[in-house]
Design a protein around this motif. Structure first.
Motif, mmCIF file in Angstrom:
data_model
loop_
_atom_site.group_PDB
_atom_site.id
_atom_site.type_symbol
_atom_site.label_atom_id
_atom_site.label_comp_id
_atom_site.label_asym_id
_atom_site.label_seq_id
_atom_site.Cartn_x
_atom_site.Cartn_y
_atom_site.Cartn_z
ATOM 1 N N ASP A 30 -5.912 18.446 -2.551
ATOM 2 C CA ASP A 30 -6.768 17.750 -3.511
ATOM 3 C C ASP A 30 -7.449 16.591 -2.802
ATOM 4 N N THR A 31 -8.748 16.720 -2.569
ATOM 5 C CA THR A 31 -9.458 15.706 -1.800
ATOM 6 C C THR A 31 -9.609 14.400 -2.569
ATOM 7 N N ASP A 32 -9.416 14.450 -3.863
ATOM 8 C CA ASP A 32 -9.494 13.221 -4.647
ATOM 9 C C ASP A 32 -8.119 12.598 -4.854
ATOM 10 N N GLY A 33 -7.099 13.229 -4.344
ATOM 11 C CA GLY A 33 -5.747 12.724 -4.523
ATOM 12 C C GLY A 33 -5.413 11.619 -3.545
ATOM 13 N N PRO A 34 -4.176 11.184 -3.570
ATOM 14 C CA PRO A 34 -3.774 10.065 -2.707
ATOM 15 C C PRO A 34 -3.755 10.457 -1.238
ATOM 16 N N ARG A 35 -4.108 9.511 -0.409
ATOM 17 C CA ARG A 35 -4.040 9.686 1.034
ATOM 18 C C ARG A 35 -2.904 8.825 1.566
ATOM 19 N N THR A 36 -2.286 9.290 2.609
ATOM 20 C CA THR A 36 -1.188 8.547 3.219
ATOM 21 C C THR A 36 -1.761 7.461 4.123
ATOM 22 N N PRO A 37 -1.460 6.182 3.857
ATOM 23 C CA PRO A 37 -1.944 5.128 4.757
ATOM 24 C C PRO A 37 -1.093 5.067 6.023
ATOM 25 N N LEU A 38 -1.748 5.070 7.174
ATOM 26 C CA LEU A 38 -1.050 5.035 8.453
ATOM 27 C C LEU A 38 -0.876 3.626 9.004
ATOM 28 N N TYR A 39 -1.344 2.626 8.280
ATOM 29 C CA TYR A 39 -1.402 1.270 8.820
ATOM 30 C C TYR A 39 -0.340 0.346 8.225
ATOM 31 N N THR A 40 0.547 0.861 7.381
ATOM 32 C CA THR A 40 1.490 -0.002 6.676
ATOM 33 C C THR A 40 2.783 -0.198 7.462
ATOM 34 N N ALA A 41 3.521 -1.237 7.090
ATOM 35 C CA ALA A 41 4.840 -1.463 7.688
ATOM 36 C C ALA A 41 5.809 -0.345 7.306
ATOM 37 N N GLU A 42 5.647 0.200 6.101
ATOM 38 C CA GLU A 42 6.518 1.293 5.662
ATOM 39 C C GLU A 42 6.326 2.525 6.544
ATOM 40 N N PHE A 43 5.075 2.844 6.863
ATOM 41 C CA PHE A 43 4.819 3.983 7.748
ATOM 42 C C PHE A 43 5.393 3.714 9.137
ATOM 43 N N ALA A 44 5.187 2.517 9.647
ATOM 44 C CA ALA A 44 5.680 2.186 10.990
ATOM 45 C C ALA A 44 7.198 2.275 11.065
ATOM 46 N N ALA A 45 7.884 1.943 9.966
ATOM 47 C CA ALA A 45 9.345 1.924 9.983
ATOM 48 C C ALA A 45 9.936 3.328 10.096
ATOM 49 N N ASP A 46 9.277 4.344 9.517
ATOM 50 C CA ASP A 46 9.823 5.701 9.537
ATOM 51 C C ASP A 46 8.700 6.726 9.463
ATOM 52 N N PRO A 47 7.890 6.833 10.508
ATOM 53 C CA PRO A 47 6.738 7.740 10.447
ATOM 54 C C PRO A 47 7.132 9.200 10.291
#
Length: 440
Positions: A30-47
């Motif tokens: 779904d192109t209008d759905g949510p995208r995963t942000p790659l720039y957050t501290a949460e992503f950095a903690a457990d990619p």
């Protein structure tokens, strides 16, 4: 199979492309759905948690944001990544059309912007830049590089070996990669001190515009210096190459060398040390490990490569890839980390297996892997020879990873060890350290 869109786009589809959304031609997500942000501290903690979720929800291609409001497609499947990396005709590296719609103050723009170098070019221009780049690298004497690493490493170790504790990011890996690269490039220390902060700003996407200006000004000064005073170094070899690169082109090539030579090598050294300090296969106190430093480097290059999401391309027109229509001129990033850990290719003992994508693949594959391997391996071996009882100062789960969409980077690597006398001079002799078994 790759297919280009055979029909003109409707106004709605053109608008979707401009917004960075994959064109609606049966896209599986779904192109209008949510995208995963790659720039957050949460992503950095457990990619890796996020990569698993992307693969489960989207398959090979995941919709992500690389900065607030900046969409991209992330390739998380190994085979798809290899196909993209080896198809520069459909997936060229030139970002100039994408840049037109990106604000000047966008935090990732300086890191991704067009420069006249091999990394950001395609076709004849790419070939010209890469030939000069490769020729300059081929002039590095690997025996001399070994001595250079030791010459840089020993004084750094002597700064903290008597104290019993250190942060191996800021006190060892970063200054070692920085000074070794300065010597390879023929960059005087005083000038070189201005450059790493600028490069870190680009990778962290914080004050990135300042980082780009700082780098550009410093590297132009280096080019002028080496035009006036040639030496046996990368910068001089680039200047003297038959391609006759302009000052702007020279700055752009050297910027790639700094980009690949400081931040990624610092991260590869520290990520490998973290593995070796926490995995009993390498020996809890570094004295009895069954595997070598080279084995540890390759494992990190599989699981936690220093550049985790990179190798960006920009399709010239909408492309059908694995059932999804990717929009023209919008970034497609390869998740080197996710592709390497794709369950479809995992399994069994990978010791000695170097099929990972950490160096990229295809026409843009990193040409400096031999230099990087040797520098990082020597840096680690120098440290472990000097401090064989090195151990983490806090649990690995409490370490902090720096946010940023591109890298896998520890903020600090605090360690403890029995205080040890300073190493003599610039050479401290060899040792029987088992992790040096593959030093040749």
């Amino acid at each position: 199979m790759f297919l280009t869109d055979p029909s003109p786009l409707s106004p709605a589809e053109t608008s979707a492309q401009a917004a960075g959304c994959p064109v609606h031609h049966g896209s599986p997500f779904d192109t209008d759905g949510p995208r995963t942000p790659l720039y957050t501290a949460e992503f950095a903690a457990d990619p890796h948690h996020f990569y698993r979720e992307m693969r489960r929800r989207h398959g090979a291609l995941a919709p992500v944001d690389i900065a607030p409001g900046v969409p991209a497609t992330l390739v998380v499947d190994y085979e798809t990544a290899v196909r993209v990396l080896n198809d520069p005709d459909h997936f060229p590296a030139d970002p100039r059309i994408w840049e037109r719609g990106i604000p000047e103050d966008c935090p990732v723009r300086p890191m991704m912007a067009y420069l006249p170098n091999a990394l950001r070019s395609s076709g004849v221009a790419h070939q010209r830049y890469r030939e000069a780049y490769v020729a300059a690298l081929e002039g590095i004497d690997l025996h001399t590089l070994h001595a250079t690493v030791e010459h840089v490493a020993v004084p750094l170790i002597n700064e903290f070996c008597t104290t019993g504790s250190a942060d191996l990011v800021m006190q060892y890996a970063f200054p070692l990669a920085f000074e070794a690269l300065n010597q390879l490039l023929g960059c005087p220390t005083e000038l070189g001190r201005r450059l790493p902060a600028g490069m870190a700003a680009l990778f962290d996407t914080v004050n990135a515009a300042w980082g780009m200006q700082t780098l550009t000004e410093g590297l132009l000064e280096l080019v002028h210096l080496r035009r006036a005073e040639p030496g046996d170094d990368l910068t001089t070899r680039l200047i003297q190459h038959p391609a006759k690169l302009t000052d702007e082109e020279l700055v752009a090539q050297i910027m790639v060398l700094y980009g690949a030579g400081i931040e990624p090598m610092q991260n590869l050294i520290t990520n490998t040390l973290l593995l070796m300090l926490t995995d009993e296969r390498f020996g809890g106190n570094m004295l009895g490990g069954a595997l070598s430093t080279r084995d540890a480097l390759d494992e990190v290059l599989f699981d936690d490569p220093p550049l985790s999401n990179f190798c960006t391309s920009y399709p010239r027109q909408a492309v059908l890839l694995d059932g999804a229509w990717l929009p023209a001129h919008q970034p497609v990033l390869i998740s080197l980390s996710a592709a390497n850990t794709d369950p479809a290719i995992r399994g069994g003992d990978r010791t000695g297996n170097r099929s990972h994508l950490a160096w990229g693949a295809g026409p843009h594959a990193c040409p400096a892997r031999s230099v990087a391997y040797l520098l990082c391996q020597d840096a680690i071996d120098q440290l472990l020879d000097a401090l064989p009882e090195l151990r983490l100062a806090r649990p690995a789960g409490e370490l902090t990873w720096r946010p940023g969409p591109f890298h896998r980077a520890l903020a600090a690597l605090p360690v403890q060890f029995p205080p040890t006398p300073r190493l003599p001079g610039g050479h401290h002799g060899g040792s029987a350290h088992p992790l040096r078994a593959d030093a040749g």
